[in-house]
Write a protein that holds these residues in place. Structure first.
Motif, PDB file in Angstrom:
ATOM      1  N   VAL A  98      25.700  10.917  10.220  1.00  0.00           N
ATOM      2  CA  VAL A  98      26.038  10.733   8.808  1.00  0.00           C
ATOM      3  C   VAL A  98      25.530  11.904   7.982  1.00  0.00           C
ATOM      4  O   VAL A  98      26.137  12.313   6.986  1.00  0.00           O
ATOM      5  N   GLY A  99      24.415  12.484   8.402  1.00  0.00           N
ATOM      6  CA  GLY A  99      23.842  13.630   7.694  1.00  0.00           C
ATOM      7  C   GLY A  99      22.845  13.221   6.630  1.00  0.00           C
ATOM      8  O   GLY A  99      22.658  12.040   6.327  1.00  0.00           O
ATOM      9  N   ASP A 100      22.171  14.222   6.064  1.00  0.00           N
ATOM     10  CA  ASP A 100      21.177  14.032   5.012  1.00  0.00           C
ATOM     11  C   ASP A 100      20.054  13.083   5.467  1.00  0.00           C
ATOM     12  O   ASP A 100      19.504  12.327   4.669  1.00  0.00           O
ATOM     13  N   ALA A 101      19.714  13.152   6.742  1.00  0.00           N
ATOM     14  CA  ALA A 101      18.694  12.256   7.286  1.00  0.00           C
ATOM     15  C   ALA A 101      17.303  12.655   6.815  1.00  0.00           C
ATOM     16  O   ALA A 101      17.028  13.823   6.523  1.00  0.00           O
ATOM     17  N   VAL A 102      16.430  11.669   6.741  1.00  0.00           N
ATOM     18  CA  VAL A 102      15.010  11.893   6.481  1.00  0.00           C
ATOM     19  C   VAL A 102      14.279  11.758   7.813  1.00  0.00           C
ATOM     20  O   VAL A 102      14.439  10.751   8.512  1.00  0.00           O
ATOM     21  N   VAL A 103      13.509  12.763   8.177  1.00  0.00           N
ATOM     22  CA  VAL A 103      12.831  12.779   9.471  1.00  0.00           C
ATOM     23  C   VAL A 103      11.331  12.950   9.257  1.00  0.00           C
ATOM     24  O   VAL A 103      10.896  13.683   8.355  1.00  0.00           O
ATOM     25  N   THR A 104      10.559  12.263  10.068  1.00  0.00           N
ATOM     26  CA  THR A 104       9.107  12.416  10.055  1.00  0.00           C
ATOM     27  C   THR A 104       8.610  12.444  11.495  1.00  0.00           C
ATOM     28  O   THR A 104       9.346  12.135  12.427  1.00  0.00           O
ATOM     29  N   GLY A 105       7.360  12.826  11.698  1.00  0.00           N
ATOM     30  CA  GLY A 105       6.800  12.928  13.039  1.00  0.00           C
ATOM     31  C   GLY A 105       5.940  14.165  13.156  1.00  0.00           C
ATOM     32  O   GLY A 105       5.632  14.836  12.164  1.00  0.00           O
ATOM     33  N   SER A 106       5.563  14.499  14.378  1.00  0.00           N
ATOM     34  CA  SER A 106       4.701  15.658  14.610  1.00  0.00           C
ATOM     35  C   SER A 106       4.766  16.009  16.092  1.00  0.00           C
ATOM     36  O   SER A 106       5.851  16.195  16.629  1.00  0.00           O
ATOM     37  N   HIS A 107       3.616  16.058  16.786  1.00  0.00           N
ATOM     38  CA  HIS A 107       3.594  16.413  18.206  1.00  0.00           C
ATOM     39  C   HIS A 107       2.519  15.596  18.910  1.00  0.00           C
ATOM     40  O   HIS A 107       1.608  15.046  18.277  1.00  0.00           O
ATOM     41  N   LEU A 108       2.586  15.540  20.250  1.00  0.00           N
ATOM     42  CA  LEU A 108       1.629  14.776  21.043  1.00  0.00           C
ATOM     43  C   LEU A 108       0.793  15.640  21.979  1.00  0.00           C
ATOM     44  O   LEU A 108      -0.135  15.135  22.609  1.00  0.00           O
ATOM     45  N   ASP A 109       1.113  16.927  22.095  1.00  0.00           N
ATOM     46  CA  ASP A 109       0.335  17.794  22.981  1.00  0.00           C
ATOM     47  C   ASP A 109      -0.955  18.236  22.297  1.00  0.00           C
ATOM     48  O   ASP A 109      -1.155  17.990  21.102  1.00  0.00           O
ATOM     49  N   SER A 110      -1.835  18.885  23.040  1.00  0.00           N
ATOM     50  CA  SER A 110      -3.141  19.257  22.500  1.00  0.00           C
ATOM     51  C   SER A 110      -3.544  20.650  22.931  1.00  0.00           C
ATOM     52  O   SER A 110      -2.973  21.228  23.858  1.00  0.00           O
ATOM     53  N   VAL A 111      -4.550  21.180  22.269  1.00  0.00           N
ATOM     54  CA  VAL A 111      -5.233  22.375  22.744  1.00  0.00           C
ATOM     55  C   VAL A 111      -6.170  21.944  23.877  1.00  0.00           C
ATOM     56  O   VAL A 111      -6.413  20.752  24.065  1.00  0.00           O
ATOM     57  N   PRO A 112      -6.727  22.884  24.650  1.00  0.00           N
ATOM     58  CA  PRO A 112      -7.677  22.481  25.693  1.00  0.00           C
ATOM     59  C   PRO A 112      -8.874  21.750  25.106  1.00  0.00           C
ATOM     60  O   PRO A 112      -9.541  22.260  24.203  1.00  0.00           O
ATOM     61  N   ASP A 113      -9.114  20.541  25.602  1.00  0.00           N
ATOM     62  CA  ASP A 113     -10.221  19.709  25.134  1.00  0.00           C
ATOM     63  C   ASP A 113     -10.183  19.516  23.622  1.00  0.00           C
ATOM     64  O   ASP A 113     -11.203  19.578  22.932  1.00  0.00           O
TER      65      ASP A 113
END
Length: 437
Positions: A98-113
């Motif tokens: 449909v377009g004009d979507a609202v998106v949220t989120g981020s990431h799940l990976d990490s730096v070492p320790d």
């Protein structure tokens, strides 16, 4: 990976509420409650018992466990689930076409320790905010997406924000295919081992064209909110920043029999350069860090033949950053010449200053201050984010949740439960204001 429903197709654009799937295979509690349960479920994944930090690296088994967690959250909520050509995960309420979507989120990976909050807080809060809005019986007029961007930290292949860079066309397929980890494993080989097609990666303009706004919630990587006494803040901009590799090449020799006067020891030049980076950063009001080093032959009783160090530098403006890096390079060259060492400097990545979309930023402030009349603090950050990468293609904004210690990229990274719930509610208010008009 669980079999999940396809994207629903019945939706209408404009100001009229669109037909969005709001049923769930099983009941989902309100935002605050669901946040705590999701956080407890995710917390053990990738945590190293010795350091108590996280080792969630791209395209590893632990990364696969995080991805399975995300897919399960989408399935539990009856969301349409997909993985794009670059390995980013998406969960949709409504049809993104449909377009004009609202998106949220981020990431799940990490730096070492690394810590528990950097990245995962934004993903968990996204699902919890949706639960909160469902509890409010919110009527969506725009599609809502939740995303987990792959390889944001760059811990394995040395380049940050790989998933979002590929999507935005800031990293080509050829460049990505040349990325190699510390064990000599290439990105294509790692993706294939995880069950993904490395030949499919590349720009995804059609996907971005469907997104009207992206809002990323993140734990603050500093103490500005703690000092101001605010639980939640809005990002103004991301400082320009980059990574530079310094290669000091000398001559390997015996540590016990080689006279000091006869040595070409690259470690001396490197050590002096580390101190120079600190001085240059202080002069410019910036930050500069040598946080990673590789030594050859890496023997206790051997003078090194090669010392390779990576400089991370960030500043509030481009001129200051240029001054720091130029000063460090000049000092490194002088030290190398004094010790008979060869020097090569390679810029491995660079991101210019990112000004988040002013209209969207102001709208977040209006939404969050609507009922209280309070002014939500607006602050800059020296950390890079997927929102910064996407800002050149779509309107983006960020919310920060208070970090009482300011510590990040460390197991000591923290946020209180009350502040996390405050972040969920703020994100829910923002999504309601943007997607439920």
């Amino acid at each position: 990976m669980p079999s999940l429903p396809q994207a629903p197709g019945s939706a209408r654009a404009g100001g009229t509420p669109i037909a969005l799937r709001n049923d769930c295979p099983q009941p989902v509690p309100p935002g605050g409650s669901s946040f705590h349960q999701m956080w407890r479920d995710l917390l053990p994944i990738g945590r190293h018992p010795a350091s108590n930090g996280y080792r969630r690296f791209a395209w590893t088994g632990v990364d696969g466990d995080c991805r399975a967690w995300f897919a399960a959250q989408a399935q539990t909520r009856g969301l349409a689930y997909e993985v794009d050509r670059n390995g980013n995960q998406w969960a949709w309420l409504g049809d993104p076409a449909v377009g004009d979507a609202v998106v949220t989120g981020s990431h799940l990976d990490s730096v070492p320790d690394g810590g528990a909050f950097d990245g995962p807080l934004g993903v968990v809060s996204a699902f919890a905010a949706l639960d909160e809005l469902r509890g409010r019986d919110a009527r969506f007029t725009r599609p809502l997406g939740i995303v987990n961007f792959g390889d944001e930290e760059g811990a394995r292949f040395g380049l940050a924000c790989v998933g979002s860079r590929l999507t935005a066309g800031q990293l080509t397929r050829e460049q990505a295919h040349r990325l190699t980890d510390g064990e000599g494993v290439t990105l294509p080989r790692a993706m294939e081992a995880a069950g993904y097609d490395p030949d499919a990666i590349g720009p995804d303009p059609e996907r971005l064209a469907r997104i009207g706004a992206f809002v990323e919630l993140h734990v603050e990587q500093g103490r500005a909110l703690d000092l101001s006494g605010d639980r939640v803040g809005i990002a103004s901009a991301i400082w320009p920043h980059g990574r530079w590799r310094f290669d000091f090449r000398g001559e390997a020799n015996h540590a016990g029999t080689t006279r000091l006067a006869d040595r070409r020891d690259p470690m001396l030049s490197y050590a002096e350069t580390v101190l120079a980076a600190r001085r240059e950063a202080e002069l410019a009001g910036a930050v500069a860090t040598f946080g990673k080093i590789a030594v050859e032959p890496n023997g206790v009783n051997a003078i090194p033949s090669l010392v390779r160090g990576w400089l991370d530098s960030r500043a509030a403006d481009q001129d200051s950053l240029d001054a720091v890096v130029a000063g460090v390079e000049k000092a490194a060259g002088e030290y190398a010449a004094a010790h008979g060492v060869d020097l090569a400097v390679v810029r491995e990545s660079f991101t210019p200053v990112v000004e988040f979309d002013h209209a969207l930023r102001d709208e977040l402030g209006r939404i969050l201050g609507k009922d209280t009349g309070l002014t939500v603090p607006v602050l800059g950050t020296g950390a890079g984010h997927d929102a910064g990468i996407l800002s050149g293609s779509i309107p983006t904004a960020m919310l920060f949740v208070r970090n009482p210690t300011g510590v990040s990229h460390s197991p000591a990274e923290s946020a209180t439960e009350d502040d996390c719930v405050a972040g969920v509610l703020a994100l829910a208010d923002v999504l309601e204001g943007l997607a439920c008009r």
